[in-house]
Scaffold this motif. Structure first.
Motif, short mmCIF file in Angstrom:
data_model
loop_
_atom_site.label_atom_id
_atom_site.label_comp_id
_atom_site.label_asym_id
_atom_site.label_seq_id
_atom_site.Cartn_x
_atom_site.Cartn_y
_atom_site.Cartn_z
N ILE A 106 0.84 -1.20 0.00
CA ILE A 106 0.00 0.00 0.00
C ILE A 106 0.88 1.25 0.00
O ILE A 106 0.60 2.22 -0.72
CB ILE A 106 -0.94 0.01 1.22
CG1 ILE A 106 -1.91 -1.18 1.17
CG2 ILE A 106 -1.74 1.31 1.28
CD1 ILE A 106 -2.74 -1.35 2.42
N LYS A 107 1.93 1.22 0.79
CA LYS A 107 2.84 2.36 0.87
C LYS A 107 3.46 2.67 -0.49
O LYS A 107 3.62 3.84 -0.88
CB LYS A 107 3.94 2.06 1.89
CG LYS A 107 4.75 3.28 2.33
CD LYS A 107 3.93 4.17 3.23
CE LYS A 107 4.75 5.31 3.79
NZ LYS A 107 3.93 6.24 4.61
N ASN A 108 3.79 1.62 -1.24
CA ASN A 108 4.39 1.82 -2.56
C ASN A 108 3.44 2.51 -3.53
O ASN A 108 3.86 3.24 -4.43
CB ASN A 108 4.83 0.47 -3.14
CG ASN A 108 6.06 -0.07 -2.43
OD1 ASN A 108 6.83 0.67 -1.83
ND2 ASN A 108 6.24 -1.39 -2.48
N ILE A 109 2.13 2.28 -3.36
CA ILE A 109 1.14 2.88 -4.27
C ILE A 109 1.06 4.40 -4.07
O ILE A 109 0.62 5.13 -4.96
CB ILE A 109 -0.26 2.24 -4.05
CG1 ILE A 109 -0.20 0.75 -4.29
CG2 ILE A 109 -1.30 2.87 -4.98
CD1 ILE A 109 0.28 0.35 -5.67
N GLU A 110 1.51 4.89 -2.92
CA GLU A 110 1.49 6.33 -2.68
C GLU A 110 2.43 7.08 -3.62
O GLU A 110 2.39 8.30 -3.70
CB GLU A 110 1.84 6.62 -1.22
CG GLU A 110 0.75 6.16 -0.25
CD GLU A 110 1.06 6.51 1.19
OE1 GLU A 110 2.19 6.24 1.64
OE2 GLU A 110 0.18 7.07 1.87
N LYS A 111 3.25 6.34 -4.37
CA LYS A 111 4.14 6.94 -5.37
C LYS A 111 3.52 6.90 -6.77
O LYS A 111 4.12 7.35 -7.73
CB LYS A 111 5.47 6.18 -5.40
CG LYS A 111 6.18 6.11 -4.05
CD LYS A 111 7.36 5.16 -4.10
CE LYS A 111 7.97 4.96 -2.71
NZ LYS A 111 9.07 3.95 -2.76
N SER A 112 2.31 6.36 -6.89
CA SER A 112 1.65 6.21 -8.18
C SER A 112 1.38 7.57 -8.84
O SER A 112 1.17 8.58 -8.17
CB SER A 112 0.33 5.46 -8.01
OG SER A 112 -0.44 5.49 -9.19
N LYS A 113 1.35 7.57 -10.17
CA LYS A 113 1.01 8.79 -10.92
C LYS A 113 -0.49 9.07 -10.85
O LYS A 113 -0.93 10.19 -11.12
CB LYS A 113 1.44 8.64 -12.38
CG LYS A 113 2.97 8.55 -12.56
CD LYS A 113 3.32 8.40 -14.03
CE LYS A 113 4.83 8.29 -14.21
NZ LYS A 113 5.20 8.10 -15.64
N ASP A 114 -1.29 8.04 -10.53
CA ASP A 114 -2.74 8.18 -10.44
C ASP A 114 -3.10 8.83 -9.10
O ASP A 114 -2.94 8.23 -8.04
CB ASP A 114 -3.40 6.80 -10.57
CG ASP A 114 -4.92 6.87 -10.66
OD1 ASP A 114 -5.52 7.70 -9.96
OD2 ASP A 114 -5.49 6.09 -11.44
#
Length: 343
Positions: free
Chosen positions: A127-135
């Motif tokens: 989940i933490k990694n998704i905080e870097k998403s462009k979306d």
């Protein structure tokens, strides 16, 4: 042993997972849930309804902003859920509480000094990694979900996280193999199954591709839409025999919900996996299985993806033979019984 379960009612994956655990535990049970999970359990065990956070599911996309707008009364609904769970705990007096992705159970049980085990699909690192998403929508959803999961974990004496490709023990948080509802029986078929899950998010999607499916040579069996039979398509609004069909089917078209993916992995079924746009958990899941199954993240041309999948089934079946996935059910039950013994 007396166990009170609280289970999220969004879809049926959480309900069927806990059903497998309940049958294996063979104990006195009371269940709190809502929506489709309530309908699933109400005739099987003593079941009560709890209030919940609402998810707008009339379109094929999850919107963080719409979730917020739909839940302006969320604090009141969560407080009502807390009061109902508190009442049931006092009345039932369980030895243990198990909460599958339900938000307020941990807090209620802590106030009542009852041990609680949390079960959910959320790996905080992912989940933490998704905080870097462009979306931006996914980033907001990831930040919000991270805080919810972290807060919920703190109120639990133990957390069980079934991982699609298995995991490892890690102190208070136990990563285990996926929990599977196994069936010894098989319904013979050579069809392509389409699993839509227990929510309505996917209905606009299936309605858009049915004309395309009718032109194919394959037989299709749809689970989770409407009851009808037309040409090469049979559709069920609800059919409890999905696993029996899955074990003998030619292939599976599904969305990136945890349960359908874990069952497809366990039974080594060639699969095409779509994800609901903006749905964080599905985004994580589809990336997890992208090296095993054929995946389509944006669903802009599902007909093309389906055609490529149908042609590639033999190759995918060969690749799946090398996959080793165990059923984490026994380990989940062992962890639960050990926690009761300690309390």
């Amino acid at each position: 042993m007396r166990v009170l379960f609280t289970i999220t009612g969004i879809g049926l994956g959480h309900a069927t997972r806990e059903y497998a655990i309940i049958k294996k535990l063979n104990c006195d049970v009371r269940i709190g849930t809502y929506l489709s999970a309530y309908d699933f359990f109400k005739d099987k065990y003593e079941t009560f309804k709890i209030s919940y956070i609402k998810f707008p599911d009339n379109k094929f996309r999850v919107s963080f902003y719409k979730i917020i707008m739909y839940n302006l009364l969320a604090p009141l609904n969560l407080y009502l859920a807390y009061l109902r769970i508190k009442k049931e705990v006092k009345e039932f007096n369980p030895d243990l509480i198990i909460s599958d992705s339900e938000l307020v159970t941990g807090y209620a049980s802590k106030r009542l000094k009852k041990p609680v085990i949390g079960i959910h699909n959320h790996n905080l690192e992912r989940i933490k990694n998704i905080e870097k998403s462009k979306d931006r929508n996914l980033r907001l959803e990831a930040g919000y979900l991270y805080k919810l999961v972290e807060a919920g974990n703190k109120n639990c004496s133990m957390i069980i996280v079934p991982e699609l490709l298995g995991g490892k023990r890690d102190g208070k948080i136990r990563y285990i193999d996926p929990v599977i509802n196994e069936s010894k029986k098989t319904i013979k078929n050579n069809a392509i199954l389409i699993m839509l899950g227990g929510s309505r998010f996917t209905h606009p999607f299936i309605e858009g591709i049915i004309p395309f499916l009718k032109k194919q040579k394959e037989e299709f069996i749809i689970f989770g839409y409407k009851d009808f039979k037309e040409g090469n398509i049979v559709s069920y609004k609800f059919n409890p025999e999905f696993i029996k069909y899955l074990k003998n089917c030619k292939g599976l078209i599904t969305f990136a919900g945890y349960s359908a993916l874990s069952e497809a992995l366990f039974y080594k079924v060639p699969s095409l996996v779509f994800s609901i746009p903006g749905h964080l958990e599905q985004y994580i899941n589809i990336n997890t299985v992208s090296k095993i199954f054929m995946t389509d993240v944006d669903s802009k041309n599902p007909e093309e993806s389906i055609s490529r999948f149908l042609n590639g089934i033999p190759e995918q079946r060969t690749r799946l033979k090398k996959l080793k996935i165990k059923n984490g059910l026994d380990e989940a039950v062992r962890i639960i019984k050990n926690e009761v013994a300690k309390s």
